[in-house]
Design an enzyme around this catalytic site. Structure first.
Site, PDB file in Angstrom:
ATOM      1  N   SER A  23      -1.877  10.121  -8.298  1.00 22.51           N
ATOM      2  CA  SER A  23      -2.030   8.796  -7.726  1.00 22.51           C
ATOM      3  C   SER A  23      -0.997   8.661  -6.607  1.00 22.51           C
ATOM      4  O   SER A  23       0.171   8.991  -6.808  1.00 22.51           O
ATOM      5  CB  SER A  23      -1.710   7.772  -8.813  1.00 22.51           C
ATOM      6  OG  SER A  23      -2.683   6.808  -8.866  1.00 22.51           O
ATOM      7  N   HIS A  36      -0.375   0.717  -4.926  1.00 23.85           N
ATOM      8  CA  HIS A  36      -0.553   0.420  -6.358  1.00 23.85           C
ATOM      9  C   HIS A  36       0.503   1.135  -7.215  1.00 23.85           C
ATOM     10  O   HIS A  36       0.760   0.722  -8.340  1.00 23.85           O
ATOM     11  CB  HIS A  36      -1.985   0.725  -6.811  1.00 23.85           C
ATOM     12  CG  HIS A  36      -2.291   2.173  -7.036  1.00 23.85           C
ATOM     13  ND1 HIS A  36      -2.936   2.948  -6.109  1.00 23.85           N
ATOM     14  CD2 HIS A  36      -2.037   2.982  -8.087  1.00 23.85           C
ATOM     15  CE1 HIS A  36      -3.071   4.180  -6.585  1.00 23.85           C
ATOM     16  NE2 HIS A  36      -2.537   4.219  -7.782  1.00 23.85           N
ATOM     17  N   ASP A  63      -4.265   0.312   0.414  1.00 24.77           N
ATOM     18  CA  ASP A  63      -3.445   0.813  -0.693  1.00 24.77           C
ATOM     19  C   ASP A  63      -2.468   1.849  -0.142  1.00 24.77           C
ATOM     20  O   ASP A  63      -2.685   3.057  -0.260  1.00 24.77           O
ATOM     21  CB  ASP A  63      -4.373   1.413  -1.761  1.00 24.77           C
ATOM     22  CG  ASP A  63      -3.646   1.726  -3.048  1.00 24.77           C
ATOM     23  OD1 ASP A  63      -2.443   1.418  -3.138  1.00 24.77           O
ATOM     24  OD2 ASP A  63      -4.289   2.289  -3.959  1.00 24.77           O
TER      25      ASP A  63
END
Ligand SMILES: *[C@@H]1O[C@H](CO)[C@@H](O)[C@H](O)[C@H]1NC(C)=O
Ligand SMILES: *[C@@H]1O[C@H](CO)[C@@H](O)[C@H](O)[C@H]1NC(C)=O
Length: 379
Positions: A324, A160, A224
């Protein structure tokens, strides 16, 4: 008539070509070797002239012990250098194969200092932390994701971080060896001494390899994971070193439920540019998978799969915004080495908007489930 002229022209062209060809051959150096008399070949652009025992193709032939007539004739056309009785052949350029480092070449940092319990890391701690930098409108270059250095050429991150960022951002480079975003190099005072790191390095990203089964619009965010191939190899130093990956299936089978794991980084994410000024560390606990799947995330309708792992901080404490794409890791003694070292367990995928707790944990891509894909794609 026209046809005949045409044909004559063509013949002339062929004849001249032939002459040029034969002149080239006769003017090139001829050698006598065990392959008989041969003129030295000029290698094509996808070949290189290398010593015989470094050429895979030749090794394949010599393995059987004896060449066939055809093989010998073929090798004669590939002989490009014969020097001090050593044959060199035009050989298809071979990819330098990159291997995943094994402990103790990964997952270590060399500090012998006693670490405090604060959230600040030491200047040389977690040297595999990568900041992913994007160019954004208005000539700004900012970091919005983290990653982990896994080889001299690759950073592992979340898919992502590549495909869900705004269209007008471009993933530019990774920053390695950063500790304090306000200075470069950075220095930290430790009791009576001042320790400084090297300046950080920004390495351009050559290629992003996103997991083929990642679906950016899916609520589940399965798979992911993405590999960033760097433009060139980075030099490992005290401040830039790789983390180990759970390549051994015994590590993949370990049950980390209730174990303490660590996340570190600058609290980078795609939404806010509010990241931490220095590298931080937080200690989380792995949350039981069934509990995470059934009790916690069913409400949000996200389906937590066996390729994901959940972790949150103990009750009452708050943990806000890990990087992230950053690393969820565990230090320990693993079956692969008798020295304690860090293994990369997870990649931060998604979580509660603010703070992940035991009751509201973050969800991480479980790295051990992707080892085949990683190994296949680093070469
Ligand atoms: C992992 O360990 C926990 C207890 O620590 C247990 O409840 C759980 O069933 C185990 N999971 C697996 C897949 O073995
Ligand atoms: C970002 O920082 C500003 C001020 O520094 C603060 O008011 C805001 O709440 C922060 N946002 C987040 C999401 O942390």
């Amino acid at each position: 008539m026209e046809k005949i002229i045409c044909c004559l022209l063509l013949c002339a062209v062929l004849l001249v070509n032939n002459l040029v060809e034969s002149r080239r051959v006769s003017s090139s150096r001829r050698v006598s070797s065990r392959y008989g008399d041969a003129s030295l070949a000029t290698c094509s652009s996808d070949e290189e002239c290398i010593i015989h025992n470094e050429c895979d193709e030749v090794n394949q032939m010599t393995k059987k012990g004896r060449f066939t007539y055809e093989e010998e004739a073929y090798l004669r056309t590939k002989l490009c250098k014969f020097y001090r009785r050593v044959h060199h052949f035009c050989c298809k350029k071979q990819k330098v194969s990159i291997r995943l480092p094994q402990a103790p070449d990964c997952g270590l940092y060399f500090s012998d200092r006693i670490y405090s319990t604060s959230e600040d890391t030491y200047i040389d701690q977690y040297p595999w932390t990568a900041m992913i930098m994007y160019s954004k409108p208005g000539n700004r270059i900012e970091s919005h994701c983290g990653g982990s250095l896994i080889t001299e050429r690759h950073v592992l991150t979340a898919a992502h971080c590549y495909s869900k960022v705004p269209k007008n951002w471009k993933l530019l480079h990774v920053r390695l060896g950063e500790w304090d975003r306000r200075s470069n190099p950075d220095c930290m005072e430790f009791i009576n001494e001042v320790v400084c790191n090297d300046p950080y390095v920004d390495v351009p990203v050559k290629k992003v390899i996103e997991h083929p089964n990642y679906k950016k619009y899916s609520l589940n965010q399965h798979n992911d994971i993405a590999l960033l191939e760097l433009e060139y190899n980075v030099k490992f130093t005290t401040y830039v070193r790789p983390i180990c990956l759970p390549i051994d299936p015994r590590i993949g089978q370990m049950n980390f439920t209730s174990h303490s794991v660590e996340v570190s980084g600058f609290q980078l994410n795609e939404k806010y540019a509010n990241s931490s000024l220095t590298k931080k560390v937080y200690y989380l606990n792995v949350v039981d998978h069934d509990r995470c799947r059934q009790d916690i995330y069913t409400g949000s309708k996200a389906m937590v799969s066996n390729s994901q792992i959940c972790a949150g901080i103990e009750e009452e404490k708050e943990f806000c915004n890990p990087d992230s794409g950053g690393s969820l890791m565990k230090e320990g003694i693993y079956p692969t080495s008798k020295f304690p070292h860090y293994q990369l367990i997870g990649i931060q995928s998604y979580g509660p908007e603010r703070c992940a707790t035991q009751y509201n944990p973050g969800v991480y891509t479980l790295v051990s489930q992707y080892m085949d894909w990683i190994v296949e794609n680093i070469n």
